[in-house]
Every structure is written in C-alpha cells, then in structure tokens.
Design a protein around this motif. Sequence first.
Motif, PDB file in Angstrom:
ATOM      1  N   ASN A 121       3.009 -26.178  21.878  1.00  0.00           N
ATOM      2  CA  ASN A 121       2.641 -24.957  21.147  1.00  0.00           C
ATOM      3  C   ASN A 121       1.149 -24.654  21.300  1.00  0.00           C
ATOM      4  O   ASN A 121       0.767 -23.486  21.440  1.00  0.00           O
ATOM      5  CB  ASN A 121       3.010 -25.071  19.673  1.00  0.00           C
ATOM      6  CG  ASN A 121       4.504 -24.961  19.444  1.00  0.00           C
ATOM      7  OD1 ASN A 121       5.235 -24.418  20.256  1.00  0.00           O
ATOM      8  ND2 ASN A 121       4.964 -25.492  18.319  1.00  0.00           N
ATOM      9  N   ASN A 122       0.309 -25.669  21.300  1.00  0.00           N
ATOM     10  CA  ASN A 122      -1.128 -25.459  21.484  1.00  0.00           C
ATOM     11  C   ASN A 122      -1.458 -25.016  22.904  1.00  0.00           C
ATOM     12  O   ASN A 122      -2.406 -24.258  23.112  1.00  0.00           O
ATOM     13  CB  ASN A 122      -1.913 -26.713  21.111  1.00  0.00           C
ATOM     14  CG  ASN A 122      -1.922 -26.944  19.610  1.00  0.00           C
ATOM     15  OD1 ASN A 122      -1.759 -26.026  18.819  1.00  0.00           O
ATOM     16  ND2 ASN A 122      -2.107 -28.190  19.214  1.00  0.00           N
ATOM     17  N   THR A 163       3.908 -29.887  19.079  1.00  0.00           N
ATOM     18  CA  THR A 163       2.604 -29.335  18.711  1.00  0.00           C
ATOM     19  C   THR A 163       1.739 -29.197  19.951  1.00  0.00           C
ATOM     20  O   THR A 163       1.033 -28.189  20.123  1.00  0.00           O
ATOM     21  CB  THR A 163       1.913 -30.216  17.651  1.00  0.00           C
ATOM     22  OG1 THR A 163       2.747 -30.266  16.493  1.00  0.00           O
ATOM     23  CG2 THR A 163       0.554 -29.676  17.278  1.00  0.00           C
TER      24      THR A 163
END
Length: 109
Positions: free
Chosen positions: A78-79, A75
């Motif tokens: 991805n951010n 995550t």
Amino acid sequence: MKISVLTATYNRANLLDKLYASLLINSNNCPDVQLEWLVMDDGSTDNTKRIMEEYCKERLIDIKYFYQENQGKMTAINNLVEHVTGQYMIDCDSDDYFADNAFKFMKER
C-alpha cells in the motif's frame, strides 16, 4: 506502455537476484515497455539494503528502493502504490520471478 512492479521484501536478500535477473531479461526482451521496480524493505535485518543499492547503482532499470519499519506485506505494498508512475502495476513477491516473455505477453494483450 509502462509497468510498475511492486515488491515487498523482508530478509530475502538471498532471493532478490532471481527476481532482478528476470526483470532485466524482460526489459531486454521487450525494450518498448518501460519498467519501474518499486521495492519496500519491510524492516529487513539482513543485507537487503546493500544488495538493492548495488542494483540501483547499475542503472539497468528504473529502481525505487524504500525502507520502513516492519509493518507487514500489505502495508508495504500500500505504501508503494503511492509512488507508482506506470499505467499498469503488478505485485511480485521477493521470492518469485517473471517468465522471460512476461512483459511482451502483457503488452500484446
């Protein structure tokens, strides 16, 4: 050519110096390659934020530091992708580093 290095970190303040040093060496060894280092602090409780703020103040390379509540490495990466401005991006773990000629090698390929 611009390379975006993405690093997710969680309580690895004691290991960031080695990665940062390798980015500085590569920046000096291959000055015609632009570099940005995007770091996502994934909810660290150590002094990661303070260390990253010190690196940012030095202004030796382009650093973008972000913080999120702990959501895991994928995550975090991805951010970070949303903030990439380089032509190329590479993920480098906070406990890893680049060889002294890594960016020069990438540029020549």
